[in-house]
Design a protein around this motif. Structure first.
Motif, PDB file in Angstrom:
ATOM      1  N   LEU A 420       0.836  -1.208   0.000  1.00 21.69           N
ATOM      2  CA  LEU A 420       0.000   0.000   0.000  1.00 21.69           C
ATOM      3  C   LEU A 420       0.873   1.261   0.000  1.00 21.69           C
ATOM      4  O   LEU A 420       0.538   2.261  -0.658  1.00 21.69           O
ATOM      5  N   SER A 424       0.761   4.005  -2.932  1.00 19.46           N
ATOM      6  CA  SER A 424       0.349   5.380  -2.597  1.00 19.46           C
ATOM      7  C   SER A 424       1.234   6.425  -3.244  1.00 19.46           C
ATOM      8  O   SER A 424       0.905   7.619  -3.234  1.00 19.46           O
ATOM      9  N   GLU A 427      -0.553   9.390  -7.207  1.00 19.75           N
ATOM     10  CA  GLU A 427      -1.460  10.333  -6.558  1.00 19.75           C
ATOM     11  C   GLU A 427      -2.911   9.854  -6.583  1.00 19.75           C
ATOM     12  O   GLU A 427      -3.643  10.016  -5.616  1.00 19.75           O
ATOM     13  N   ASN A 429      -3.965   6.886  -6.460  1.00 23.50           N
ATOM     14  CA  ASN A 429      -4.164   5.790  -5.509  1.00 23.50           C
ATOM     15  C   ASN A 429      -4.336   6.284  -4.077  1.00 23.50           C
ATOM     16  O   ASN A 429      -4.906   5.570  -3.243  1.00 23.50           O
ATOM     17  N   LYS A 430      -3.825   7.480  -3.770  1.00 26.03           N
ATOM     18  CA  LYS A 430      -3.949   7.986  -2.393  1.00 26.03           C
ATOM     19  C   LYS A 430      -5.410   8.064  -1.985  1.00 26.03           C
ATOM     20  O   LYS A 430      -5.798   7.640  -0.899  1.00 26.03           O
ATOM     21  N   ILE A 433      -7.018   4.537  -1.618  1.00 24.03           N
ATOM     22  CA  ILE A 433      -6.613   3.821  -0.398  1.00 24.03           C
ATOM     23  C   ILE A 433      -7.418   4.307   0.803  1.00 24.03           C
ATOM     24  O   ILE A 433      -7.912   3.514   1.610  1.00 24.03           O
ATOM     25  N   THR A 460       3.550   5.235   5.123  1.00 20.92           N
ATOM     26  CA  THR A 460       2.299   5.255   4.345  1.00 20.92           C
ATOM     27  C   THR A 460       1.419   6.428   4.775  1.00 20.92           C
ATOM     28  O   THR A 460       0.828   7.118   3.939  1.00 20.92           O
ATOM     29  N   SER A 463       2.748   9.563   3.272  1.00 23.10           N
ATOM     30  CA  SER A 463       2.440   9.629   1.842  1.00 23.10           C
ATOM     31  C   SER A 463       0.981  10.026   1.605  1.00 23.10           C
ATOM     32  O   SER A 463       0.678  10.857   0.756  1.00 23.10           O
ATOM     33  N   LEU A 464       0.078   9.428   2.397  1.00 26.18           N
ATOM     34  CA  LEU A 464      -1.350   9.743   2.239  1.00 26.18           C
ATOM     35  C   LEU A 464      -1.672  11.155   2.713  1.00 26.18           C
ATOM     36  O   LEU A 464      -2.585  11.800   2.202  1.00 26.18           O
ATOM     37  N   ASN A 470      -6.920  14.300   3.530  1.00 26.65           N
ATOM     38  CA  ASN A 470      -6.475  13.114   4.266  1.00 26.65           C
ATOM     39  C   ASN A 470      -5.848  13.464   5.606  1.00 26.65           C
ATOM     40  O   ASN A 470      -5.854  12.642   6.529  1.00 26.65           O
TER      41      ASN A 470
END
Length: 664
Positions: A420, A424, A427, A429-430, A433, A460, A463-464, A470
């Protein structure tokens, strides 16, 4: 010999074509540049006929043409500098430029004269054309056209002046108009041209180049004062690009100076959506997209060819910009709604897609061995390239990986959270997820997983968290206390990952209180004083964010941080000194006499004066703010002392009261 002849002829053609592609000469002696380029273009037919000729060519002729090729290369460099170089340099150094013109003209004339045209299989028409070019070079060899004298004298007069007050605005206006430095793009181009000369000097430019940079600043400041709305974006949020703090009419600071690293090199504006191009330079997404769409294949700043038009979001810089905005009381820039790229399409081969589909089927099975091996392979595939990350997400891996976050098998859990993490990076995919419900599982791994899994869970979350929405969701998920624990007890890598995630999360105001209540401040203080801990930079950066929050300020005060912060200002690195000063500015704001008194007792004044003189731009600014508060405090102390002494003196000089005695 035949192969050598064809190669040489093609080299000559290519060099002239490159010269033909050079346009828009940038200086007062534009006529000389245009004449030189025009004459050289006339040689192309000779080179083409020479290439097609079947006649044997002597070695002497080959040598003569090689000399001509060298002369053409010299001319190309001269013309290239006339197109891309600094306009200010080209005018002020006109004598040097004209001498170079003479050298190149002589070199071309000698090379053309040395060729035996009788031995070249070229038509009479082409030969006459070449002889015409040669005669023009012979005439030009001893002639120098007079450049724009008024432009040179105006520019030289400003170049020699040290103070701004003596400069005639009419002179600056003439310079801006004649040099065509009337807009942001022109000023940026000129600034980059001077910067390239600094780079070419190995970072040790001559004094003249530094003075030219100051001259450009004077022109830039004048143009922006004369036309404050020039090239302003539609939202009107333009910022001047002059160096130094802006001041209002009464001399007080007007608005913070945006660090150069936070500005787009094209627009000079504060970046909202910074992206990295293949040369490693960062630009505002909208600006570089427009540049590429216009057909440019080079990096605007370095002029290097772009090996790819892919744009990589610069998440770290975006976070730093948001932190800087908050520290300076500014609203962090919002990414334009239309700047998000259209949905990425993966370019995996059919074989790769088939492999990923097979792994997804194994991931969805109930066999633990299959799940573990599939998660491990997807982890590696997602690490390899962007196409794989898109393809894996399209195949439906994200929900299946989320399901494995709470597995009892540590290795499978580690593979799942790391896959994951790698996914991530993309972009798009952020959002997938987070919306797929990954946060509770990631927090679970952060609390209960193996040390490596916990570290990757922290990475992670960082990154998110680069997506603003987020930050809110992660803060509400219970991740912050778990990150504080990892920051306290993790390995060095885990501490770094946790610190990075906490830094990014605490940019959002609502997460600062959560972090303080989770015990982040005492943990940061331990990291600050830990011998050889290697976490001082991260600890101070996070404290600088927390100190702007009321709970954070109280916690930092309770942690008795003042001696440590004063010592950092005295002997820390430039970045750490500025962050320590930023913390103290917040600590000493309002009616915080006890902190000011403590700082004074700890001997802050000398290191503070040094910071104001020698710190980073932000360090100087924070140092000045703190110094003003310290000076006011010292003045108030003196006044209070004077009043106390006055009252004491008045009491001592008053005669004692005498009792009245009455005889009975």
């Amino acid at each position: 010999m035949e192969e050598e002849k064809v190669t040489l002829a093609q080299d000559l053609i290519d060099t002239v074509n490159e010269i033909s592609a050079i346009t828009d000469y940038r200086c007062a002696i534009k006529k000389q540049y245009c004449n030189l380029a025009r004459r050289l273009k006339l040689l192309t037919p000779m080179f083409e006929e020479f290439k097609e000729s079947k006649e044997l060519i002597s070695e002497d002729t080959i040598k003569s043409l090689i000399s001509l090729k060298e002369a053409l290369e010299s001319a190309k460099e001269l013309l290239k500098f006339g197109s891309e170089g600094s306009k200010i340099y080209l005018v002020l150094e006109r004598d040097q430029i004209m001498n170079k013109f003479q050298e190149v003209t002589v070199q071309l004339e000698q090379a053309l004269s040395a060729i035996s045209y009788d031995k070249l299989d070229i038509s009479d028409e082409v030969r006459e054309q070449v002889e015409l070019v040669l005669s023009q070079f012979r005439r030009a060899k001893g002639r120098v056209d007079t450049p724009d004298v008024e432009l040179y004298e105006d520019l030289f007069s400003v170049y020699k002046q040290s103070s701004d007050g003596d400069i005639d605005p009419d002179v600056l206006r003439r310079l801006a108009e004649k040099l065509q430095l009337m807009g942001i793009a022109d000023l940026t181009h000129e600034s980059l041209a001077l910067h390239e000369m600094v780079v070419a000097s190995g970072g040790d430019p001559e004094e003249s180049i530094e003075k030219m940079s100051m001259l450009l600043k004077k022109i830039k400041d004048f143009v922006q004062t004369d036309n404050p709305d020039m090239d302003a974006p539609a939202n009107g949020n333009s910022h001047p690009s002059g160096v130094g703090e802006q001041v209002s009419d009464n001399g007080s600071p007007k608005s913070p100076v945006i660090p150069d690293d936070f500005r787009c090199p094209i627009s000079l504006e504060l970046m909202k959506d910074p992206v990295i191009v293949s040369t490693g330079q960062t630009y505002e997404r909208a600006c570089i997209e427009k540049w590429i769409e216009a057909g440019h294949g080079t990096c605007p700043k370095t002029q290097q060819t772009l090996s790819s038009t892919a744009l990589t979001p610069n998440y770290v810089l975006r976070s730093l910009i948001a932190q800087w905005c908050e520290a300076n009381g500014m609203e962090p820039p919002k990414r334009p709604g239309n700047s998000r790229p259209s949905k990425t399409i993966s370019h995996c081969s059919p074989a790769e897609r088939a492999k990923i589909d097979a792994l997804i089927r194994k991931l969805a099975s109930s066999n633990l061995e299959d799940q573990r091996s599939a998660a491990g392979e997807l982890r590696l595939l997602a690490k390899q390239n962007a196409d794989n990350r898109v393809c894996i997400a399209e195949a439906g891996a994200i929900p299946l990986l989320i399901n494995l976050l709470c597995t009892s098998d540590p290795r499978t859990q580690e593979h799942a959270v790391t896959a994951l993490l790698n996914l991530s990076i993309c972009e798009e995919n952020k959002g997938s997820i987070v919306t797929s419900g990954a946060l509770p599982g990631i927090v679970h791994v952060l609390k209960k997983g193996s040390m490596e899994a916990r570290e990757n869970a922290a990475a992670t979350l960082f990154s998110l968290s680069v997506v603003d929405d987020n930050k809110v969701a992660i803060g509400a998920s219970g991740a912050i206390p778990a990150l504080v624990v990892l920051l306290s007890e993790g390995r060095q890598r885990g501490k770094k990952d946790a610190a990075t995630a906490l830094f990014n999360l605490c940019i959002y105001q609502g997460n600062k209180g959560r972090a303080v209540r989770a015990g982040l401040v005492p943990t940061l203080m331990r990291l600050l004083t830990e011998p050889g801990g290697g976490m001082v930079d991260e600890a101070l950066a996070i404290l600088a964010i927390l100190s702007s929050h009321s709970e954070g300020k109280a916690a930092i005060g309770a942690a008795e941080a003042m001696p440590v912060l004063v010592e950092v200002i005295r002997s820390g690195s430039p970045r750490n000194r500025e962050n320590a000063a930023a913390v103290l500015v917040h600590m000493c704001s309002g009616d915080q006499q006890q902190y000011l008194a403590e700082a004074q007792e700890l001997g802050i004044m000398a290191p503070l004066l040094d910071l104001v003189q020698n710190g980073t731009d932000r360090g100087k600014r924070k140092g000045r703010q703190l110094l003003e508060r310290m000076n006011r405090f010292v003045e108030q102390q003196k006044q209070a002392q004077a009043q106390a002494e006055s009252h004491e003196h008045e009491h001592e000089s008053r005669p004692p009261s005498s009792a009245s005695h009455v005889d009975s």
